[in-house]
Scaffold this motif. Structure first.
Motif, PDB file in Angstrom:
ATOM      1  N   SER A   1      36.880  32.074  33.713  1.00 50.36           N
ATOM      2  CA  SER A   1      35.553  32.663  33.900  1.00 50.36           C
ATOM      3  C   SER A   1      34.542  31.597  34.299  1.00 50.36           C
ATOM      4  O   SER A   1      33.657  31.824  35.120  1.00 50.36           O
ATOM      5  CB  SER A   1      35.096  33.366  32.616  1.00 50.36           C
ATOM      6  OG  SER A   1      35.900  34.486  32.340  1.00 50.36           O
TER       7      SER A   1
ATOM      8  N   GLU B   1      30.550  31.413  35.138  1.00 47.89           N
ATOM      9  CA  GLU B   1      29.834  31.801  33.941  1.00 47.89           C
ATOM     10  C   GLU B   1      29.509  30.561  33.105  1.00 47.89           C
ATOM     11  O   GLU B   1      30.236  29.571  33.132  1.00 47.89           O
ATOM     12  CB  GLU B   1      30.665  32.792  33.117  1.00 47.89           C
ATOM     13  CG  GLU B   1      30.851  34.130  33.805  1.00 47.89           C
ATOM     14  CD  GLU B   1      31.536  35.148  32.912  1.00 47.89           C
ATOM     15  OE1 GLU B   1      31.704  34.865  31.706  1.00 47.89           O
ATOM     16  OE2 GLU B   1      31.908  36.225  33.416  1.00 47.89           O
TER      17      GLU B   1
ATOM     18  N   ILE C   1      39.506  39.136  35.046  1.00 47.51           N
ATOM     19  CA  ILE C   1      38.181  38.640  35.431  1.00 47.51           C
ATOM     20  C   ILE C   1      37.822  38.977  36.873  1.00 47.51           C
ATOM     21  O   ILE C   1      36.642  39.043  37.218  1.00 47.51           O
ATOM     22  CB  ILE C   1      38.057  37.114  35.208  1.00 47.51           C
ATOM     23  CG1 ILE C   1      38.998  36.344  36.136  1.00 47.51           C
ATOM     24  CG2 ILE C   1      38.317  36.756  33.762  1.00 47.51           C
ATOM     25  CD1 ILE C   1      38.777  34.840  36.084  1.00 47.51           C
TER      26      ILE C   1
ATOM     27  N   GLY D   1      33.427  37.477  30.872  1.00 51.44           N
ATOM     28  CA  GLY D   1      34.811  37.069  30.714  1.00 51.44           C
ATOM     29  C   GLY D   1      35.061  36.260  29.454  1.00 51.44           C
ATOM     30  O   GLY D   1      36.112  36.390  28.822  1.00 51.44           O
TER      31      GLY D   1
END
Length: 307
Positions: free
Chosen positions: A117, A123, A173, A248
């Motif tokens: 992720s 992220e 994801i 995620g």
């Protein structure tokens, strides 16, 4: 309750349901592969699930839209099928055949989803989340390493499970790669249909027969096969629903609840008992999942409006 909190909460519940189904998946994979090849059992499961999804979601599907998808959307679907519906399920099935159900489930807790992720979805990995990911991984090491003096003393089945978890994470994801053209119902139908076709083609190539041998099928086998097909519909739908609404990193730790369900089902169906070492590692993983979920309310993310 505001809309953002409702969407996040419903996404979490959906992922808990997915984790429960994944907990029993190893049991189903081991049982259904007793008389069939790996890809045979999966095209049968996806085939049943595909037909059911067409019936259940018939009012939410626009077939013309699916047939005229842009190339980017097709590539995302195909990538997710290759990673999740072919590579990951094949490795996971082999893992269930060569290791206890509990450790197979525990290996899925490797924090590949949180790592991917950050790498792929960009992220943000905060210090608290990073420490919890490491804490979860510590639990994994305690579970799978039988000899503390030899950190590479893994069971081959557990290695298969570890690798399959990475490919599952890629499928999960990349839900966020979809453009929004398809709703969750249409994505579910598309993934099941493509999964059926892909596994059937591989089955014919590898096993040199057009259909699985049925001479050893029993009423129980057919019932479990049907249950697996029904479960696949709900699993893929809730998976897409949940990952649409939860980041995620958070989702990856919710999915770690599979480590609770897996050993329970392993004991119920195969009377497999966990060692003290495996129980301690499982508790560490569960604590990590619970603590990570507590960070959900502090996470600020834009959420796609549900269909």
């Amino acid at each position: 309750m505001n809309k953002h909190l409702f969407d996040t909460s419903s996404g979490i519940l959906a992922l808990v349901a997915v984790a429960a189904y994944f907990g029993v998946t190893a049991v189903l994979a081991r049982y259904l592969s007793a008389n069939n090849g790996i890809f045979e059992q999966w095209y049968l499961r996806y085939g049943i699930a595909f037909i059911l999804s067409l019936i259940i979601f018939r009012k939410r599907i626009i077939y013309k839209k699916i047939l005229h998808l842009p190339m980017k959307e097709w590539l995302v679907l195909i990538f997710r099928v290759i990673t999740g519906s072919i590579i990951a399920v094949a490795l996971y099935t082999m893992a269930s055949q060569q290791a206890k159900i509990g450790p197979v489930a525990f290996m899925q807790a490797f924090p590949s989803m949180a790592i991917l992720s950050v790498i792929i979805m960009k992220e943000k990995l905060t210090l608290k989340k990073g420490l919890l990911v490491m804490f979860s991984f510590l639990g994994v090491i305690i579970v799978v390493v039988e000899n503390p003096h030899d950190l590479l003393s893994f069971n081959i089945g557990e290695i298969y499970s570890l690798i399959s978890g990475i490919f599952f994470a890629l499928m999960f994801i990349t839900r966020k790669w979809h453009t929004g053209i398809l709703n969750n119902h249409e994505i579910t139908v598309a993934l099941l249909g493509l999964g059926f076709v892909a596994n059937y083609i591989l089955s014919v190539i590898l096993y040199h027969r057009l259909f699985a041998e049925t001479n050893q099928w029993s009423v129980l086998f057919i019932a479990i096969l049907f249950f697996a097909g029904v479960g696949a519909v709900g699993n893929i739908f809730f998976l897409n629903y949940g990952f649409e609404r939860v980041s995620g990193i958070i989702a990856g730790n919710i999915m770690n609840l599979e480590q609770v369900f897996g050993p329970i089902f392993g004991y119920i169906f195969y009377h497999e008992l966990l060692s003290g070492r495996e129980i301690i590692g499982g508790i560490i993983i569960l604590i990590s999942a619970v603590m990570m979920n507590m960070l959900t309310k502090k996470e600020i993310k834009s959420v796609v409006i549900p269909d």
